[in-house]
Write a protein that holds these residues in place. Structure first.
Motif, PDB file in Angstrom:
ATOM      1  N   ASN A   1       0.923  -1.140  -0.134  1.00  0.00           N
ATOM      2  CA  ASN A   1      -0.002  -0.071   0.174  1.00  0.00           C
ATOM      3  C   ASN A   1       1.013   1.228   0.026  1.00  0.00           C
ATOM      4  N   VAL A   2       0.778   1.959  -1.068  1.00  0.00           N
ATOM      5  CA  VAL A   2       1.683   3.415  -1.079  1.00  0.00           C
ATOM      6  C   VAL A   2       0.629   4.613  -0.780  1.00  0.00           C
ATOM      7  N   GLU A   3       0.957   4.994   0.257  1.00  0.00           N
ATOM      8  CA  GLU A   3       0.260   6.323   0.901  1.00  0.00           C
ATOM      9  C   GLU A   3       0.817   7.579   0.235  1.00  0.00           C
ATOM     10  N   VAL A   4       0.186   8.287  -0.660  1.00  0.00           N
ATOM     11  CA  VAL A   4       0.498   9.516  -1.155  1.00  0.00           C
ATOM     12  C   VAL A   4       0.073  10.740  -0.211  1.00  0.00           C
ATOM     13  N   TYR A   5       1.064  11.671   0.314  1.00  0.00           N
ATOM     14  CA  TYR A   5       0.890  12.580   0.854  1.00  0.00           C
ATOM     15  C   TYR A   5       1.234  14.038   0.153  1.00  0.00           C
ATOM     16  N   PRO A   6       0.446  14.649  -0.514  1.00  0.00           N
ATOM     17  CA  PRO A   6       0.657  15.768  -1.284  1.00  0.00           C
ATOM     18  C   PRO A   6       0.674  17.067  -0.290  1.00  0.00           C
ATOM     19  N   GLY A   7       0.823  18.090  -0.988  1.00  0.00           N
ATOM     20  CA  GLY A   7       0.590  19.556  -0.310  1.00  0.00           C
ATOM     21  C   GLY A   7       1.837  19.634   0.694  1.00  0.00           C
ATOM     22  N   GLY A   8       2.887  18.993   0.533  1.00  0.00           N
ATOM     23  CA  GLY A   8       3.955  19.148   1.743  1.00  0.00           C
ATOM     24  C   GLY A   8       3.871  18.979   2.910  1.00  0.00           C
ATOM     25  N   THR A   9       2.673  17.879   3.104  1.00  0.00           N
ATOM     26  CA  THR A   9       2.477  17.739   4.522  1.00  0.00           C
ATOM     27  C   THR A   9       3.644  16.812   5.307  1.00  0.00           C
ATOM     28  N   LEU A  10       4.311  16.114   4.523  1.00  0.00           N
ATOM     29  CA  LEU A  10       5.617  15.399   5.403  1.00  0.00           C
ATOM     30  C   LEU A  10       6.831  16.461   5.365  1.00  0.00           C
ATOM     31  N   GLY A  11       6.704  17.455   4.887  1.00  0.00           N
ATOM     32  CA  GLY A  11       8.011  18.420   4.780  1.00  0.00           C
ATOM     33  C   GLY A  11       8.210  18.862   3.257  1.00  0.00           C
ATOM     34  N   ASP A  12       8.992  19.765   3.216  1.00  0.00           N
ATOM     35  CA  ASP A  12       9.285  20.413   1.887  1.00  0.00           C
ATOM     36  C   ASP A  12      10.381  19.531   1.244  1.00  0.00           C
ATOM     37  N   GLU A  13      10.481  19.766   0.044  1.00  0.00           N
ATOM     38  CA  GLU A  13      11.390  18.785  -0.970  1.00  0.00           C
ATOM     39  C   GLU A  13      12.851  18.516  -0.236  1.00  0.00           C
ATOM     40  N   ASN A  14      13.561  19.404   0.118  1.00  0.00           N
ATOM     41  CA  ASN A  14      14.918  19.024   0.857  1.00  0.00           C
ATOM     42  C   ASN A  14      14.768  18.163   2.084  1.00  0.00           C
ATOM     43  N   SER A  15      13.929  18.563   2.998  1.00  0.00           N
ATOM     44  CA  SER A  15      13.880  17.794   4.077  1.00  0.00           C
ATOM     45  C   SER A  15      13.358  16.173   3.750  1.00  0.00           C
ATOM     46  N   VAL A  16      12.448  15.955   2.938  1.00  0.00           N
ATOM     47  CA  VAL A  16      11.936  14.804   2.702  1.00  0.00           C
ATOM     48  C   VAL A  16      13.238  13.967   2.152  1.00  0.00           C
ATOM     49  N   VAL A  17      13.704  14.577   1.060  1.00  0.00           N
ATOM     50  CA  VAL A  17      14.794  14.057   0.312  1.00  0.00           C
ATOM     51  C   VAL A  17      15.891  13.232   1.416  1.00  0.00           C
ATOM     52  N   SER A  18      16.262  14.061   2.498  1.00  0.00           N
ATOM     53  CA  SER A  18      16.850  13.708   3.387  1.00  0.00           C
ATOM     54  C   SER A  18      16.743  12.510   4.184  1.00  0.00           C
ATOM     55  N   GLN A  19      15.200  12.409   4.427  1.00  0.00           N
ATOM     56  CA  GLN A  19      14.816  11.471   5.059  1.00  0.00           C
ATOM     57  C   GLN A  19      14.713  10.166   4.094  1.00  0.00           C
ATOM     58  N   VAL A  20      14.374  10.460   3.093  1.00  0.00           N
ATOM     59  CA  VAL A  20      14.605   9.192   2.005  1.00  0.00           C
ATOM     60  C   VAL A  20      15.913   8.627   2.157  1.00  0.00           C
ATOM     61  N   GLN A  21      16.965   9.628   1.921  1.00  0.00           N
ATOM     62  CA  GLN A  21      18.222   8.952   1.742  1.00  0.00           C
ATOM     63  C   GLN A  21      18.576   8.327   3.012  1.00  0.00           C
ATOM     64  N   SER A  22      18.201   8.959   4.447  1.00  0.00           N
ATOM     65  CA  SER A  22      18.643   8.185   5.573  1.00  0.00           C
ATOM     66  C   SER A  22      17.641   6.840   6.068  1.00  0.00           C
ATOM     67  N   GLY A  23      16.717   6.817   5.256  1.00  0.00           N
ATOM     68  CA  GLY A  23      15.808   5.664   5.497  1.00  0.00           C
ATOM     69  C   GLY A  23      14.880   5.818   6.802  1.00  0.00           C
TER      70      GLY A  23
ATOM     71  N   THR B   1      11.511   8.019   8.229  1.00  0.00           N
ATOM     72  CA  THR B   1       9.834   7.842   8.173  1.00  0.00           C
ATOM     73  C   THR B   1       9.409   8.105   6.879  1.00  0.00           C
ATOM     74  N   VAL B   2      10.178   8.645   5.962  1.00  0.00           N
ATOM     75  CA  VAL B   2       9.519   8.941   4.524  1.00  0.00           C
ATOM     76  C   VAL B   2      10.223   7.888   3.687  1.00  0.00           C
ATOM     77  N   ASP B   3       9.472   7.026   2.861  1.00  0.00           N
ATOM     78  CA  ASP B   3      10.133   6.120   2.011  1.00  0.00           C
ATOM     79  C   ASP B   3      10.223   6.371   0.609  1.00  0.00           C
ATOM     80  N   MET B   4       9.411   7.177   0.163  1.00  0.00           N
ATOM     81  CA  MET B   4       9.437   7.787  -1.435  1.00  0.00           C
ATOM     82  C   MET B   4       9.264   9.068  -1.352  1.00  0.00           C
ATOM     83  N   THR B   5       9.629   9.647  -2.362  1.00  0.00           N
ATOM     84  CA  THR B   5       9.145  11.273  -2.726  1.00  0.00           C
ATOM     85  C   THR B   5       9.561  11.468  -4.189  1.00  0.00           C
ATOM     86  N   ARG B   6       8.506  12.654  -4.585  1.00  0.00           N
ATOM     87  CA  ARG B   6       8.774  13.086  -5.830  1.00  0.00           C
ATOM     88  C   ARG B   6       9.514  14.307  -5.803  1.00  0.00           C
ATOM     89  N   VAL B   7      10.597  14.453  -6.418  1.00  0.00           N
ATOM     90  CA  VAL B   7      11.340  15.735  -6.067  1.00  0.00           C
ATOM     91  C   VAL B   7      11.964  16.272  -7.614  1.00  0.00           C
TER      92      VAL B   7
END
Length: 336
Positions: free
Chosen positions: A72-94, A96-102
């Motif tokens: 199940n892929v849960e999509v969170y639009p509107g920056g609710t999980l953070g801005d692009e730079n912060s979510v990329v850091s989370q994706v890279q570090s493994g 709470t954010v597993d994926m992003t569109r950046v």
């Protein structure tokens, strides 16, 4: 002798049984891995009706269909999980954010070759850009992100970036002295300077207010962003110079990717690849709607007839920064 032979036969039978048991356990473990339920959190900075979000949703739908809802892929639009730079850091570090569109512009610190897309007037049109993105060289840029603990799954359309201003802007000389908001990119800063303007780095969320107050005169982006951020209400001049085509990228954490079985990895990759068509179609419709909306709002839209003048102005930027991308640039020039 008979006793020794019996012992040997018994030992061989035990070995065969142990091997069979081990193989069976391995297969069962693989099946268990494929059968495990997985939830993937996908962060999206754009609004729920934006083309990239439509692509995200299609990706999630295809994954759900292919796994009967097991993944199940849960999509969170509107920056609710953070801005692009912060979510990329989370994706890279493994995290709470597993994926992003950046935007690929946000990935240059992880793969310097992504800086290629910042070069001004690199592609003559969308067709040439996508021929490159779908080529082995374009796909390699995605794969090389693995060295930074991320997997690039697919490119998404993002159109061409052009300048818009609260001041008159119908020709290159109009840019002279204007204060233009830009992303944090060395090449973009140099490009704007070469075009005669003054670049100012600021967060995207601050642009509307800065245009209102005159802190900046102008900014640059594609038509859907110009529309969705309501910048067209305070910047009534838009010149379609198309100085950059910076693709979006659908990313998954390498930590999450490695948790998936090979079969599930294929499902994820196939769904990402298939979702591109949906995102590109949504982009074309949104861009057409945005252009009509901008025009109806009284924005003066100018098409650049002589792009060679603009290209000549930024030639020193290409010469200075192009060496590191020479092979890619040479290849792009061979494409129609």
């Amino acid at each position: 002798m008979k006793r020794s032979l019996s012992v040997l036969i018994l030992s061989l039978l035990c070995a065969v049984l142990l091997t069979a048991c081990s193989a069976g356990a391995s297969k069962n473990a693989e099946k268990a891995s494929e059968g495990a339920k997985v939830t993937i959190r996908l962060a999206e900075a754009h609004p729920a009706d934006y083309p990239t979000t439509e692509g995200d949703k299609k990706f999630a739908e295809l994954v759900k269909q292919a796994t009967n809802g097991r993944i199940n892929v849960e999509v969170y639009p509107g920056g609710t999980l953070g801005d692009e730079n912060s979510v990329v850091s989370q994706v890279q570090s493994g995290g709470t954010v597993d994926m992003t569109r950046v935007s690929s512009a946000a990935l240059t610190s992880f793969n310097p070759q992504m800086g290629l897309f910042a070069l001004p007037y690199l592609f003559k049109d969308s067709s040439q850009e996508w021929t490159f993105l779908n080529s082995d060289k374009g796909q390699k840029l995605l794969k090389d992100l693995q060295t930074s603990n991320m997997m690039g799954l697919a490119y998404y359309e993002s159109g061409a970036r052009s300048f818009y201003s609260s001041k008159p802007l119908t020709k290159l000389s109009d840019l002279k002295g204007q204060k233009i908001r830009v992303q944090q990119s060395a090449i973009t800063l140099e490009m704007v300077t070469a075009l005669g303007a003054n670049p100012i780095v600021m967060p995207y969320g601050d642009v509307f207010g800065a245009l209102q107050t005159g802190t900046i005169d102008a900014a640059e982006n594609n038509a859907p962003s110009f529309d969705s951020a309501n910048h067209y209400t305070v910047a009534k001049n838009y010149i379609l110079d198309g100085h950059q085509r910076v693709p979006e990228i659908l990313l998954i954490s390498l930590a999450m990717w490695n948790k998936l079985s090979p079969a599930d990895q294929k499902i994820i990759q196939d769904a990402a690849t298939a979702s591109v068509a949906t995102e590109k179609e949504a982009w074309a419709k949104y861009e057409e709607k945005s252009n009509a909306k901008i025009k109806a709002a009284g924005v003066t839209i100018t098409t650049v007839d002589n792009i060679a003048e603009w290209q000549e102005a930024v030639k020193p930027i290409i010469e200075k920064n192009g060496a590191q991308f020479k092979d890619l640039i040479d290849y792009i020039h061979t494409l129609k």
